[in-house]
Design a protein around this motif. Structure first.
Motif, PDB file in Angstrom:
ATOM      1  N   ASN A 164       0.828  -1.207   0.000  1.00 24.15           N
ATOM      2  CA  ASN A 164       0.000   0.000   0.000  1.00 24.15           C
ATOM      3  C   ASN A 164       0.867   1.264   0.000  1.00 24.15           C
ATOM      4  OD1 ASN A 164      -2.728   1.339   0.403  1.00 24.15           O
ATOM      5  ND2 ASN A 164      -1.658   2.063   2.234  1.00 24.15           N
ATOM      6  N   MET A 165       1.998   1.202   0.707  1.00 31.46           N
ATOM      7  CA  MET A 165       2.904   2.340   0.812  1.00 31.46           C
ATOM      8  C   MET A 165       3.482   2.723  -0.550  1.00 31.46           C
ATOM      9  SD  MET A 165       6.315   2.606   3.210  1.00 31.46           S
ATOM     10  CE  MET A 165       5.433   1.944   4.622  1.00 31.46           C
ATOM     11  N   VAL A 166       3.724   1.731  -1.396  1.00 34.04           N
ATOM     12  CA  VAL A 166       4.335   2.002  -2.707  1.00 34.04           C
ATOM     13  C   VAL A 166       3.298   2.091  -3.823  1.00 34.04           C
ATOM     14  CG1 VAL A 166       6.517   0.949  -2.049  1.00 34.04           C
ATOM     15  CG2 VAL A 166       4.780  -0.454  -3.176  1.00 34.04           C
TER      16      VAL A 166
ATOM     17  N   ARG B 115       7.111  -3.230 -11.026  1.00 37.48           N
ATOM     18  CA  ARG B 115       8.209  -4.062 -10.514  1.00 37.48           C
ATOM     19  C   ARG B 115       9.185  -3.224  -9.698  1.00 37.48           C
ATOM     20  NH1 ARG B 115       9.911  -8.316 -15.325  1.00 37.48           N
ATOM     21  NH2 ARG B 115       7.878  -8.384 -16.324  1.00 37.48           N
ATOM     22  N   GLN B 116       9.456  -2.011 -10.168  1.00 41.99           N
ATOM     23  CA  GLN B 116      10.358  -1.161  -9.399  1.00 41.99           C
ATOM     24  C   GLN B 116       9.744  -0.792  -8.052  1.00 41.99           C
ATOM     25  OE1 GLN B 116      13.345  -0.914  -8.914  1.00 41.99           O
ATOM     26  NE2 GLN B 116      14.118   0.431 -10.517  1.00 41.99           N
ATOM     27  N   ARG B 117       8.439  -0.633  -8.004  1.00 37.65           N
ATOM     28  CA  ARG B 117       7.755  -0.373  -6.737  1.00 37.65           C
ATOM     29  C   ARG B 117       7.899  -1.568  -5.795  1.00 37.65           C
ATOM     30  NH1 ARG B 117       3.793   3.848  -6.902  1.00 37.65           N
ATOM     31  NH2 ARG B 117       3.816   4.888  -8.937  1.00 37.65           N
ATOM     32  N   VAL B 118       7.843  -2.765  -6.365  1.00 40.37           N
ATOM     33  CA  VAL B 118       8.051  -3.972  -5.549  1.00 40.37           C
ATOM     34  C   VAL B 118       9.479  -3.978  -4.997  1.00 40.37           C
ATOM     35  CG1 VAL B 118       8.176  -6.495  -5.588  1.00 40.37           C
ATOM     36  CG2 VAL B 118       6.330  -5.313  -6.804  1.00 40.37           C
ATOM     37  N   GLY B 119      10.447  -3.606  -5.842  1.00 39.23           N
ATOM     38  CA  GLY B 119      11.834  -3.529  -5.383  1.00 39.23           C
ATOM     39  C   GLY B 119      12.009  -2.513  -4.273  1.00 39.23           C
ATOM     40  N   ILE B 120      11.294  -1.392  -4.373  1.00 38.80           N
ATOM     41  CA  ILE B 120      11.353  -0.376  -3.326  1.00 38.80           C
ATOM     42  C   ILE B 120      10.717  -0.907  -2.044  1.00 38.80           C
ATOM     43  CG2 ILE B 120      10.491   1.891  -2.636  1.00 38.80           C
ATOM     44  CD1 ILE B 120      10.757   2.725  -5.587  1.00 38.80           C
ATOM     45  N   ALA B 121       9.578  -1.582  -2.169  1.00 39.58           N
ATOM     46  CA  ALA B 121       8.918  -2.155  -0.989  1.00 39.58           C
ATOM     47  C   ALA B 121       9.825  -3.158  -0.296  1.00 39.58           C
ATOM     48  CB  ALA B 121       7.602  -2.825  -1.407  1.00 39.58           C
TER      49      ALA B 121
ATOM     50  N   VAL C 258       7.921   7.489  -8.707  1.00 38.64           N
ATOM     51  CA  VAL C 258       8.877   6.720  -7.903  1.00 38.64           C
ATOM     52  C   VAL C 258       9.749   7.642  -7.059  1.00 38.64           C
ATOM     53  CG1 VAL C 258      10.895   5.209  -8.040  1.00 38.64           C
ATOM     54  CG2 VAL C 258       8.891   4.732  -9.458  1.00 38.64           C
ATOM     55  N   VAL C 259      10.238   8.725  -7.660  1.00 40.65           N
ATOM     56  CA  VAL C 259      11.092   9.663  -6.928  1.00 40.65           C
ATOM     57  C   VAL C 259      10.316  10.338  -5.797  1.00 40.65           C
ATOM     58  CG1 VAL C 259      12.298  11.868  -7.115  1.00 40.65           C
ATOM     59  CG2 VAL C 259      12.738  10.062  -8.771  1.00 40.65           C
ATOM     60  N   ASN C 260       9.082  10.727  -6.061  1.00 43.54           N
ATOM     61  CA  ASN C 260       8.271  11.346  -5.013  1.00 43.54           C
ATOM     62  C   ASN C 260       7.977  10.364  -3.887  1.00 43.54           C
ATOM     63  OD1 ASN C 260       8.111  13.919  -6.144  1.00 43.54           O
ATOM     64  ND2 ASN C 260       6.349  13.368  -7.416  1.00 43.54           N
ATOM     65  N   LEU C 261       7.803   9.100  -4.240  1.00 47.00           N
ATOM     66  CA  LEU C 261       7.609   8.062  -3.223  1.00 47.00           C
ATOM     67  C   LEU C 261       8.829   7.980  -2.306  1.00 47.00           C
ATOM     68  CD1 LEU C 261       6.384   5.462  -1.979  1.00 47.00           C
ATOM     69  CD2 LEU C 261       7.323   4.211  -3.926  1.00 47.00           C
ATOM     70  N   LEU C 262      10.026   7.986  -2.897  1.00 43.66           N
ATOM     71  CA  LEU C 262      11.256   7.921  -2.110  1.00 43.66           C
ATOM     72  C   LEU C 262      11.421   9.164  -1.239  1.00 43.66           C
ATOM     73  CD1 LEU C 262      13.683   6.474  -4.819  1.00 43.66           C
ATOM     74  CD2 LEU C 262      12.835   5.289  -2.781  1.00 43.66           C
ATOM     75  N   ARG C 263      11.093  10.328  -1.772  1.00 43.18           N
ATOM     76  CA  ARG C 263      11.220  11.568  -1.003  1.00 43.18           C
ATOM     77  C   ARG C 263      10.236  11.598   0.161  1.00 43.18           C
ATOM     78  NH1 ARG C 263      12.236  17.230  -3.775  1.00 43.18           N
ATOM     79  NH2 ARG C 263      12.788  17.552  -1.610  1.00 43.18           N
ATOM     80  N   ASP C 264       9.002  11.163  -0.085  1.00 49.68           N
ATOM     81  CA  ASP C 264       7.998  11.142   0.986  1.00 49.68           C
ATOM     82  C   ASP C 264       8.430  10.210   2.109  1.00 49.68           C
ATOM     83  OD1 ASP C 264       6.466  12.900  -0.456  1.00 49.68           O
ATOM     84  OD2 ASP C 264       5.097  11.385  -1.253  1.00 49.68           O
ATOM     85  N   TYR C 265       8.988   9.056   1.736  1.00 43.96           N
ATOM     86  CA  TYR C 265       9.441   8.113   2.751  1.00 43.96           C
ATOM     87  C   TYR C 265      10.613   8.695   3.541  1.00 43.96           C
ATOM     88  CZ  TYR C 265      10.969   3.811   4.985  1.00 43.96           C
ATOM     89  OH  TYR C 265      11.332   2.872   5.919  1.00 43.96           O
ATOM     90  N   GLN C 266      11.511   9.382   2.849  1.00 46.80           N
ATOM     91  CA  GLN C 266      12.656   9.996   3.520  1.00 46.80           C
ATOM     92  C   GLN C 266      12.204  11.046   4.527  1.00 46.80           C
ATOM     93  OE1 GLN C 266      15.276  12.637   1.179  1.00 46.80           O
ATOM     94  NE2 GLN C 266      17.013  11.505   2.033  1.00 46.80           N
ATOM     95  N   GLN C 267      11.239  11.867   4.154  1.00 52.04           N
ATOM     96  CA  GLN C 267      10.742  12.894   5.061  1.00 52.04           C
ATOM     97  C   GLN C 267      10.039  12.295   6.262  1.00 52.04           C
ATOM     98  OE1 GLN C 267       8.350  15.404   2.550  1.00 52.04           O
ATOM     99  NE2 GLN C 267      10.115  16.246   1.447  1.00 52.04           N
TER     100      GLN C 267
END
Length: 301
Positions: free
Chosen positions: A140-142, A161-167, A194-203
């Motif tokens: 759900n997060m990705v 698939r890249q979202r799965v890799g991030i998860a 994908v980049v916004n997902l990574l930034r949101d998680y970082q914040q």
């Protein structure tokens, strides 16, 4: 930016990564590179293919044993041989998002099994039900749903698939993630997601990233500091805004001159480098960039 008194989460000093090809040839993929990454920050690495960016990422996360140099993570030297306990600790605190979402996922595992593998290996969930709920949470997060957990990688698009890799990388709540060109194989519309997902998680979590990419505009968008690689060496490293506004090295100037400007009224001189990048197995003497540099003199050789 980190405070002046903050200690770096990751410190790389004089990293060398050599690969012996034959008795007479040794590829100096990474040659004496140093940089620091602070908690909650992103360090971007840019450069041409073959410049050593991905090798640095794999050395830092200890997929390769460094030839020389020192890597310090959370104040602990992780350059040498790691014991079982140190290795297990690093595997939970450091993760990697790979470039190719088609090759980095096991085709014989379902998406749920891929994401849950680390949770099960490190016994981070009390039972199968808790592990399954954690997988659903990560999906759900990705931007995926729990219905995707029982599907196999071949049933997904490249972006999914890249979202799965991030998860999978986020499953263990790591403090540091190596993002090895995580958007280069994706459509432009998916790259931003994908980049916004990574930034949101970082914040939200304060995670630190080593972000490796070819897209200079994207690196500027995500990075606090940027390092420019050429033929295994870090030729320039500075604050993201400063390095874009005032690049000092001729190679950096040439790279940044290729970034498109959306305003057609703004004119910028395009710096075209002559020749191709030399072989890292036989690099030129002196300054490695002198064979392509428009300002090179005899002293550079």
């Amino acid at each position: 930016m980190a405070g002046q008194n903050a200690a770096p989460l990751l410190k790389v000093e004089g990293l060398k990564q050599y690969f012996r090809v034959s008795k007479s040839y040794t590829v100096k993929a990474v040659d004496n590179v140093s940089f620091e990454i602070y908690p909650g920050e992103t360090y971007g690495l840019v450069g041409e293919s073959g410049s050593g960016k991905s090798t640095i990422g794999r050395s830092v996360i200890r997929l390769y044993d460094p030839t020389a140099g020192k890597i310090t993570f959370e104040g602990q030297d992780i350059s040498g041989r790691l014991n079982h306990s140190q290795n297990n600790t690093l595997r939970t605190q450091m993760q990697m998002i790979f470039q190719d979402p088609y090759a980095s996922l096991n085709p014989f595992f379902t998406v749920g099994e891929i994401i849950a593998e680390g949770l099960e290996l490190h016994k981070l969930c009390a039972n199968a039900k808790e592990r399954r709920e954690r997988v659903y949470e990560l999906l759900n997060m990705v931007g995926l749903s729990k219905e995707h957990a029982n599907r196999f990688p071949h049933e997904f698009s490249g972006g999914q698939r890249q979202r799965v890799g991030i998860a999978r990388a986020l499953a263990l709540n790591p403090e540091f993630i190596v993002c090895d060109e995580p958007i280069s194989a994706l459509d432009v519309s998916i790259q931003a997601q994908v980049v916004n997902l990574l930034r949101d998680y970082q914040q939200a979590e304060g995670t630190s990233y080593l972000f490796i990419a070819h897209d200079l505009s994207m690196v500027r968008y995500v990075s606090d500091d940027i390092g420019v690689m050429y033929l295994g060496q870090l030729v320039e490293s500075s604050d993201s805004e400063e390095i874009y506004k005032n690049p000092l090295h001729p190679y950096t100037k040439a790279l940044f001159s290729a970034i498109p400007i959306p305003d057609p009224t703004v004119k910028r001189e395009r710096i075209v480098l002559q020749g191709s990048i030399p072989s890292p197995a036989n690099p030129p003497a002196g300054c490695k960039f002198h064979t392509r540099c428009p300002y090179a003199t005899e002293r550079c050789k």
